[in-house]
Design a protein around this motif. Structure first.
Motif, PDB file in Angstrom:
ATOM      1  N   VAL A  64       0.859  -1.180   0.000  1.00 59.51           N
ATOM      2  CA  VAL A  64       0.000   0.000   0.000  1.00 59.51           C
ATOM      3  C   VAL A  64       0.898   1.233   0.000  1.00 59.51           C
ATOM      4  CG1 VAL A  64      -1.781   1.306   1.211  1.00 59.51           C
ATOM      5  CG2 VAL A  64      -1.839  -1.194   1.247  1.00 59.51           C
ATOM      6  N   VAL A  65       0.649   2.134  -0.949  1.00 62.04           N
ATOM      7  CA  VAL A  65       1.381   3.400  -1.027  1.00 62.04           C
ATOM      8  C   VAL A  65       0.498   4.492  -0.453  1.00 62.04           C
ATOM      9  CG1 VAL A  65       2.388   5.127  -2.565  1.00 62.04           C
ATOM     10  CG2 VAL A  65       2.706   2.697  -3.035  1.00 62.04           C
ATOM     11  N   SER A  66       1.065   5.355   0.367  1.00 58.87           N
ATOM     12  CA  SER A  66       0.303   6.471   0.945  1.00 58.87           C
ATOM     13  C   SER A  66       1.106   7.750   0.831  1.00 58.87           C
ATOM     14  CB  SER A  66      -0.045   6.186   2.415  1.00 58.87           C
ATOM     15  OG  SER A  66       1.138   6.039   3.194  1.00 58.87           O
ATOM     16  N   ARG A  67       0.379   8.865   0.882  1.00 58.05           N
ATOM     17  CA  ARG A  67       0.987  10.194   0.892  1.00 58.05           C
ATOM     18  C   ARG A  67       0.525  10.932   2.129  1.00 58.05           C
ATOM     19  NH1 ARG A  67       2.753  12.430  -3.899  1.00 58.05           N
ATOM     20  NH2 ARG A  67       3.536  14.033  -2.486  1.00 58.05           N
ATOM     21  N   ARG A  68       1.378  11.802   2.644  1.00 58.58           N
ATOM     22  CA  ARG A  68       1.045  12.562   3.834  1.00 58.58           C
ATOM     23  C   ARG A  68       0.256  13.799   3.435  1.00 58.58           C
ATOM     24  NH1 ARG A  68       5.957  12.974   5.934  1.00 58.58           N
ATOM     25  NH2 ARG A  68       5.762  10.880   6.800  1.00 58.58           N
ATOM     26  N   VAL A  69      -0.972  13.911   3.934  1.00 56.30           N
ATOM     27  CA  VAL A  69      -1.868  15.023   3.620  1.00 56.30           C
ATOM     28  C   VAL A  69      -2.378  15.607   4.921  1.00 56.30           C
ATOM     29  CG1 VAL A  69      -4.001  15.721   2.489  1.00 56.30           C
ATOM     30  CG2 VAL A  69      -2.571  13.964   1.430  1.00 56.30           C
ATOM     31  N   GLY A  70      -1.999  16.861   5.194  1.00 59.82           N
ATOM     32  CA  GLY A  70      -2.478  17.520   6.408  1.00 59.82           C
ATOM     33  C   GLY A  70      -2.117  16.785   7.676  1.00 59.82           C
ATOM     34  N   GLY A  71      -0.909  16.188   7.690  1.00 58.98           N
ATOM     35  CA  GLY A  71      -0.478  15.474   8.886  1.00 58.98           C
ATOM     36  C   GLY A  71      -1.014  14.057   8.989  1.00 58.98           C
ATOM     37  N   ASP A  75      -4.042   6.785   1.716  1.00 57.06           N
ATOM     38  CA  ASP A  75      -3.693   5.724   0.775  1.00 57.06           C
ATOM     39  C   ASP A  75      -3.999   6.173  -0.643  1.00 57.06           C
ATOM     40  OD1 ASP A  75      -3.050   4.270   2.983  1.00 57.06           O
ATOM     41  OD2 ASP A  75      -4.792   2.936   2.912  1.00 57.06           O
ATOM     42  N   VAL A  76      -3.028   5.985  -1.553  1.00 61.34           N
ATOM     43  CA  VAL A  76      -3.228   6.360  -2.950  1.00 61.34           C
ATOM     44  C   VAL A  76      -3.121   5.167  -3.885  1.00 61.34           C
ATOM     45  CG1 VAL A  76      -2.447   8.727  -2.605  1.00 61.34           C
ATOM     46  CG2 VAL A  76      -0.780   6.983  -3.214  1.00 61.34           C
ATOM     47  N   SER A  77      -2.577   4.031  -3.418  1.00 53.83           N
ATOM     48  CA  SER A  77      -2.444   2.870  -4.288  1.00 53.83           C
ATOM     49  C   SER A  77      -2.301   1.613  -3.446  1.00 53.83           C
ATOM     50  CB  SER A  77      -1.224   3.039  -5.219  1.00 53.83           C
ATOM     51  OG  SER A  77      -1.061   1.895  -6.034  1.00 53.83           O
ATOM     52  N   ARG A  78      -2.883   0.514  -3.954  1.00 56.10           N
ATOM     53  CA  ARG A  78      -2.767  -0.801  -3.307  1.00 56.10           C
ATOM     54  C   ARG A  78      -2.634  -1.847  -4.417  1.00 56.10           C
ATOM     55  NH1 ARG A  78      -4.825  -3.205   1.623  1.00 56.10           N
ATOM     56  NH2 ARG A  78      -5.501  -1.100   2.199  1.00 56.10           N
ATOM     57  N   THR A  79      -1.657  -2.727  -4.326  1.00 50.51           N
ATOM     58  CA  THR A  79      -1.456  -3.723  -5.369  1.00 50.51           C
ATOM     59  C   THR A  79      -0.776  -4.969  -4.813  1.00 50.51           C
ATOM     60  OG1 THR A  79      -0.502  -4.115  -7.557  1.00 50.51           O
ATOM     61  CG2 THR A  79       0.780  -2.750  -6.062  1.00 50.51           C
ATOM     62  N   LEU A 105       5.498   3.420   2.129  1.00 52.49           N
ATOM     63  CA  LEU A 105       5.153   2.085   1.667  1.00 52.49           C
ATOM     64  C   LEU A 105       4.975   1.171   2.881  1.00 52.49           C
ATOM     65  CD1 LEU A 105       4.921   0.330  -0.993  1.00 52.49           C
ATOM     66  CD2 LEU A 105       7.267  -0.397  -0.509  1.00 52.49           C
ATOM     67  N   ARG A 106       3.875   0.421   2.870  1.00 54.06           N
ATOM     68  CA  ARG A 106       3.659  -0.570   3.922  1.00 54.06           C
ATOM     69  C   ARG A 106       3.083  -1.837   3.295  1.00 54.06           C
ATOM     70  NH1 ARG A 106      -1.150   2.481   4.461  1.00 54.06           N
ATOM     71  NH2 ARG A 106      -3.048   1.186   4.677  1.00 54.06           N
ATOM     72  N   VAL A 107       3.177  -2.925   4.028  1.00 54.31           N
ATOM     73  CA  VAL A 107       2.611  -4.197   3.561  1.00 54.31           C
ATOM     74  C   VAL A 107       1.503  -4.612   4.517  1.00 54.31           C
ATOM     75  CG1 VAL A 107       4.683  -4.908   2.365  1.00 54.31           C
ATOM     76  CG2 VAL A 107       4.410  -5.499   4.766  1.00 54.31           C
ATOM     77  N   THR A 108       0.463  -5.216   3.959  1.00 51.61           N
ATOM     78  CA  THR A 108      -0.686  -5.627   4.776  1.00 51.61           C
ATOM     79  C   THR A 108      -0.654  -7.107   5.124  1.00 51.61           C
ATOM     80  OG1 THR A 108      -2.005  -6.025   2.786  1.00 51.61           O
ATOM     81  CG2 THR A 108      -2.111  -3.826   3.757  1.00 51.61           C
ATOM     82  N   GLU A 489       6.175  14.294  -9.905  1.00 51.33           N
ATOM     83  CA  GLU A 489       4.906  14.172  -9.203  1.00 51.33           C
ATOM     84  C   GLU A 489       3.886  13.571 -10.138  1.00 51.33           C
ATOM     85  OE1 GLU A 489       3.889  14.555  -6.195  1.00 51.33           O
ATOM     86  OE2 GLU A 489       5.818  15.190  -5.439  1.00 51.33           O
ATOM     87  N   THR A 490       3.100  12.630  -9.665  1.00 45.89           N
ATOM     88  CA  THR A 490       2.037  12.067 -10.468  1.00 45.89           C
ATOM     89  C   THR A 490       0.717  12.398  -9.833  1.00 45.89           C
ATOM     90  OG1 THR A 490       2.147   9.988  -9.258  1.00 45.89           O
ATOM     91  CG2 THR A 490       3.489  10.157 -11.231  1.00 45.89           C
ATOM     92  N   GLY A 491      -0.313  12.583 -10.678  1.00 47.78           N
ATOM     93  CA  GLY A 491      -1.650  12.839 -10.167  1.00 47.78           C
ATOM     94  C   GLY A 491      -2.258  11.579  -9.622  1.00 47.78           C
ATOM     95  N   PRO A 492      -3.488  11.665  -9.083  1.00 44.84           N
ATOM     96  CA  PRO A 492      -4.113  10.523  -8.452  1.00 44.84           C
ATOM     97  C   PRO A 492      -4.239   9.319  -9.373  1.00 44.84           C
ATOM     98  CG  PRO A 492      -5.318  12.540  -7.977  1.00 44.84           C
ATOM     99  CD  PRO A 492      -4.293  12.878  -9.000  1.00 44.84           C
ATOM    100  N   ALA A 493      -4.563   9.532 -10.637  1.00 43.37           N
ATOM    101  CA  ALA A 493      -4.769   8.396 -11.516  1.00 43.37           C
ATOM    102  C   ALA A 493      -3.456   7.711 -11.873  1.00 43.37           C
ATOM    103  CB  ALA A 493      -5.476   8.849 -12.793  1.00 43.37           C
ATOM    104  N   GLU A 494      -2.365   8.497 -11.978  1.00 42.97           N
ATOM    105  CA  GLU A 494      -1.088   7.917 -12.367  1.00 42.97           C
ATOM    106  C   GLU A 494      -0.513   7.001 -11.306  1.00 42.97           C
ATOM    107  OE1 GLU A 494       1.509  10.881 -14.703  1.00 42.97           O
ATOM    108  OE2 GLU A 494       0.257  12.074 -13.387  1.00 42.97           O
ATOM    109  N   ALA A 495      -0.963   7.152 -10.071  1.00 39.97           N
ATOM    110  CA  ALA A 495      -0.380   6.389  -8.983  1.00 39.97           C
ATOM    111  C   ALA A 495      -0.788   4.927  -9.009  1.00 39.97           C
ATOM    112  CB  ALA A 495      -0.801   7.005  -7.646  1.00 39.97           C
TER     113      ALA A 495
END
Length: 502
Positions: A64-71, A75-79, A105-108, A489-495
């Motif tokens: 799972v890929v995540s971005r820091r938004v407002g502290g 999550d922006v991507s999971r594969t 990046l984290r793993v579930t 930088e990639t937009g939401p869809a590119e991620a």
């Protein structure tokens, strides 16, 4: 982070990953010598903003890929696709860009990676694929230059929208002031003429003293009463016209509307008639009428110049020409100035509702860039409501505080964004407008300004009749900000690309 001890690298297993399937046996051997296989238990692998120390390629598991938004981490991507890669994949650029992880990046579940140190990855890329590295460098910096050019064009488009609105808004009060000034010159000439007729008669000194006092009283009384409805004004005009005709006052048809506009009634006329000789009444009322007209025109000029001043102040606030690029900004002040400058484009058929939270704190950021976002979102909402045909609708601009975030929401009553394209609205050059009416850049630029520059969040919620673009900005961002705009930088869809986890 919990990991299992690294295990031996299997060259044949490495070849099963699409990233390495075309490598020679010698190259696979070197990869296994320089890198290692590592298992990770559920949890973080690396954190956004940390030095990019390694390049990770997934054998098995779920990432799972995540971005820091407002502290907060969003999550922006999971594969779970084997072969996806993440981490220091820009190491080949060396010190041309900051070598930091631009996501977390984290793993579930228990997951297996091939791990290659960043320095080794950079060395291998430059030794094995020198031509590819040059091509990638050109692609990277070329894309960056394109983004900057696109951003500049979008800023110019936003400026053009505001400039057109400002020109239109300035033209109205300026034209009104010119008309009022011309009319005022004529009224002043009539005042001189009427006064000359008054003083031409001898022995009128005491009467003129009374008239002078009545003039001051008249000026003070103009506009004091509450405004009249159209029906009340028509009745008042008839009443005044009858009084003037009964007292043989010339030009009663022209004088009555002026007195109504100044909220003067028959009680005012009775007071004048009681204070002056009858033979002086005609000239006195017309002279005072000219005085009333002159005052009304002065008020009109004053209102016009105040409006021009307000528009200039709004333009100054919008452009932020006299302010620091990064500052603690008043969101409501920004929104009001943008709405004022876009008033002509919004038009009279669209109702604007301001639902502001009066307790909202200031937001640290780049106000000029935020104004560009507000312009884009208001312009899109206006276009959407006009696209329905009748051009009517309601634009609601709402602000609120949500924990440590400030929410700015733009809600319109247009037809909405179709569900099958909502995930693409922030993509560069994607637009739902007809050819020639949209560039497809506004929302992409807005997303980058909010997410990349301000570490905030921009979302869309849309159903027919209720479309909302929601901007969330951190109230207290970290003092040390990662300059992510210098990285790709990639937009939401590119991620969501299956080959690369950005």
């Amino acid at each position: 982070m919990t990991t299992i001890r690294p295990e031996k690298c299997d060259e044949q297993e490495l070849r099963t990953l699409f990233l390495f399937e075309k490598l020679t046996s010698a190259q696979l051997t070197q990869l296994c010598q320089d890198g290692h296989v590592e298992w990770f238990d559920p949890g973080p692998v690396y954190q956004e903003g940390d030095p990019a120390a390694a390049f990770y390629v997934l054998f098995q598991g779920t990432v799972v890929v995540s971005r820091r938004v407002g502290g907060q981490d969003v999550d922006v991507s999971r594969t779970a696709v084997p072969g996806v890669y993440a981490g220091a994949f820009q190491a080949y650029l060396g010190d041309q860009v900051p070598q930091l992880y631009n996501n977390s990046l984290r793993v579930t579940e228990r997951s297996k990676f091939f791990v290659l140190p960043a320095e080794t990855f950079a060395k291998i890329m430059n030794e094995w694929f020198p031509m590819a590295v040059h091509l990638l460098e050109g692609l990277f910096f070329g894309a960056k230059n394109v983004q900057e050019a696109v951003g500049q064009r979008e800023r110019l488009l936003a400026l053009g929208t505001v400039t057109a609105g400002l020109t239109h808004e300035l033209n109205n009060p300026a034209a009104a002031a010119v008309r009022a000034t011309s009319a005022l010159r004529e009224r002043i000439a009539r005042v001189r003429q009427e006064f000359a007729e008054l003083v031409a008669e001898p022995h009128r000194g005491q009467a003129l003293v009374h008239l002078s006092a009545l003039q001051e009283l008249t000026v003070d009384q103009i506009g004091q009463a509450p405004p009249l409805s159209p029906l009340q004004a028509a009745d008042r005009e008839d009443e005044l016209g009858d009084w003037l005709e009964e007292h043989s006052v010339a030009d009663s048809g022209q004088l009555a509307p002026v007195l109504v506009q100044a909220n003067l009634g028959t009680d005012w006329l009775d007071r004048i008639a009681g204070a002056l000789p009858e033979d002086l009444l005609d000239n006195a009322v017309n002279w005072l009428g000219c005085t009333v007209e002159a005052e009304l025109l002065l008020n009109e000029i004053e209102d016009a110049t105040h409006r021009v001043s307000a528009l200039v102040e709004a333009a100054k606030q919008y452009s932020q020409l006299d302010r620091a690029p990064y500052q603690n900004a008043d969101v409501h002040e920004q929104l009001d100035s943008t709405l004022l400058l876009l008033a002509a484009k919004i038009g009279p058929d669209i109702t604007v509702v301001r639902d502001y939270d009066g307790t909202l704190p200031g937001v640290p950021g780049y106000p000029a860039e935020l104004n560009q976002v507000w312009t884009n979102l208001i312009d899109n909402a206006t276009w959407a409501m006009r696209s329905t045909g009748d051009g009517h609708g309601t634009l609601t601009v709402r602000t609120a505080q949500e924990g440590d975030l400030v929410l700015v929401e733009f809600r319109d009553t247009g037809p909405g964004v179709p569900a099958d394209v909502q995930s693409r609205v922030f993509d560069p050059f994607f637009t739902t407008k007809p050819v020639g009416e949209g560039t497809g850049l506004g929302l992409d630029i807005s997303w980058r300004i909010i997410v990349t520059r301000h570490h905030g969040d921009l979302r869309l919620q849309s159903v027919p009749g209720d479309t909302r673009f929601q901007v969330r900005l951190p109230i207290d961002p970290a003092e040390t900000e990662t300059e992510t705009e210098t990285q790709t930088e990639t937009g939401p869809a590119e991620a969501d690309t299956p080959q690369e986890v950005p």
